[in-house]
Motif scaffolding. Structure first.
Motif, short mmCIF file in Angstrom:
data_model
loop_
_atom_site.label_atom_id
_atom_site.label_comp_id
_atom_site.label_asym_id
_atom_site.label_seq_id
_atom_site.Cartn_x
_atom_site.Cartn_y
_atom_site.Cartn_z
N TRP A 63 0.64 -1.26 -0.18
CA TRP A 63 0.08 0.01 0.04
C TRP A 63 0.78 1.15 0.07
O TRP A 63 0.29 2.20 -0.42
CB TRP A 63 -0.90 -0.13 1.32
N ARG A 64 2.30 1.09 0.39
CA ARG A 64 2.81 2.36 0.65
C ARG A 64 3.03 3.31 -0.70
O ARG A 64 3.32 2.64 -1.70
CB ARG A 64 4.32 2.10 1.19
N GLY A 65 2.73 4.46 -0.74
CA GLY A 65 2.67 5.37 -1.98
C GLY A 65 1.54 5.00 -2.62
O GLY A 65 1.33 6.01 -3.57
N ARG A 66 0.57 4.45 -2.35
CA ARG A 66 -0.80 4.22 -2.98
C ARG A 66 -2.03 4.39 -2.13
O ARG A 66 -3.07 4.77 -2.53
CB ARG A 66 -0.70 2.78 -3.72
N VAL A 67 -1.82 4.24 -0.71
CA VAL A 67 -2.86 4.35 0.00
C VAL A 67 -2.10 5.14 1.16
O VAL A 67 -1.12 4.97 1.68
CB VAL A 67 -3.53 3.06 0.61
N SER A 68 -3.06 6.10 1.90
CA SER A 68 -2.70 6.95 2.93
C SER A 68 -2.57 6.14 4.23
O SER A 68 -3.02 4.94 4.31
CB SER A 68 -3.51 7.84 3.40
N GLU A 69 -1.75 6.43 5.23
CA GLU A 69 -1.36 5.81 6.34
C GLU A 69 -2.83 5.75 7.03
O GLU A 69 -2.88 4.61 7.62
CB GLU A 69 -0.43 6.98 7.34
#
Length: 343
Positions: free
Chosen positions: A37-43
């Motif tokens: 998800w990193r870079g594609r979905v927020s924390e």
């Protein structure tokens, strides 16, 4: 934190249930729970998905996921027959790293202890993602060589072709540490009780010992091959100690098992360890502190080589360059070595 309702009817929750509870799409759930998800979905969104999955008791269907990915998430570890605790510790290290990444490790001892091992599956290609093999089982699984199934070799010749990665211990430095220790105690007459098992790791030890002693004037070295078992080593050591010429003052052994046999031979001849003959081992097995006197030996980080082997395989599968460089080893001086006798 608000507790969300479980899936209707008590059925096993699905990714659709997680998506509904988190207010996101199923694609987002797959990205987050698949670690992509990193870079594609927020924390914040990733946190919502993880919380929803936790509250619902959702567990991914790994079997279905693996079928979609064409992966079994299984590695095969091929070692000699399990008569040596070293390889059990290698397995423990590999399995620990594998578990952190959702992999399993199947342990497969070579049926004859060394040499070729048959494919334990109907088809290794379809059942495995990769193989990790000890150099002492260098002929293992010849059927998969040349396939697209990656092979990581442990304690093996880094120049040998056919492997995706090599993970080695600095056994040459270990033997140099042994030699320096014994030379410092005044020893000049050496016998190398060398394992008769054909393996790169034992060849390296022999070369390192020869090179280290060649540089010191008035040293003598005799290399004697021995079976890799206590009683075989005892008999070889007995013949060596009673042979013609001056008796050696130090027996340098390729393995703690050989060293245990050498100690038995010394005592059965009415001699003392280390007053008459010093004995060194290699590996630092539990055996090293079970014998009396305790063995001076080289500690090999078995768990670490297993961890590094599995990490290298994961790197290869992810198209990352595996780490290079040999793992360090450490001499552990104990009671089986002492000053060379004056006579």
């Amino acid at each position: 934190m608000q507790t969300r309702e479980p899936a209707a009817g008590g059925a096993r929750p699905t990714s659709r249930d997680v998506a509904r509870a988190a207010g996101v799409s199923q694609a987002t759930v797959s990205l987050v729970l698949g670690g992509k998800w990193r870079g594609r979905v927020s924390e914040r969104t990733a946190g919502l998905v993880r919380d929803a999955a936790s509250d619902l008791g959702y567990r991914p269907n790994l079997a279905a996921r693996n079928l979609r990915l064409g992966r079994t998430r299984t590695a095969l570890l091929v070692v000699p027959a399990l008569t040596n605790e070293f390889f059990a510790r290698v397995y423990g290290g590999a399995a620990a790293v594998a578990a952190e990444h959702g992999f399993g490790v199947v342990l497969y001892p070579s049926p004859e202890g060394v040499g070729p091992a048959r494919d334990p599956f109907a088809s290794a290609r379809s059942a495995l993602d990769g193989v990790i093999a000890s150099s002492m089982a260098v002929g293992a699984l010849d059927a998969i060589r040349g396939s697209d199934l990656p092979l990581v070799m442990l304690d093996s010749d880094p120049a040998a072709p056919g492997s995706a990665a090599h993970v080695n211990l600095d056994v040459a430095d270990g033997m140099r540490q042994v030699t320096d220790h014994l030379l410092g105690l005044g020893h000049r007459r050496f016998v190398h009780l060398a394992s008769a098992v054909p393996s790169w790791t034992f060849e390296v030890r022999a070369r390192a010992l020869e090179a280290a002693l060649r540089a010191v004037p008035e040293t003598q070295l005799r290399t004697v091959p021995s079976p890799l078992d206590v009683f075989g080593a005892m008999e070889v050591a007995r013949r060596t100690l009673t042979g013609p010429g001056p008796r050696p003052t130090a027996l340098v052994c390729d393995d703690d098992i050989l060293a245990a046999g050498a100690c038995k031979a010394v005592r059965r001849l009415g001699l003392r360890v280390p007053e008459d003959v010093s004995v060194t081992g290699f590996d630092d097995l539990a055996l090293a502190t079970a014998v009396e006197p305790e063995l001076t030996t080289v500690r090999l980080p078995a768990e670490r080589i297993g961890q590094a082997g599995m990490t290298a395989l994961l790197d290869v599968l992810a198209s990352r360059p595996p780490a290079s460089g040999a793992l360090p080893v450490t001499l552990v001086p104990r009671g089986s070595t002492g000053p060379a006798p004056t006579a």
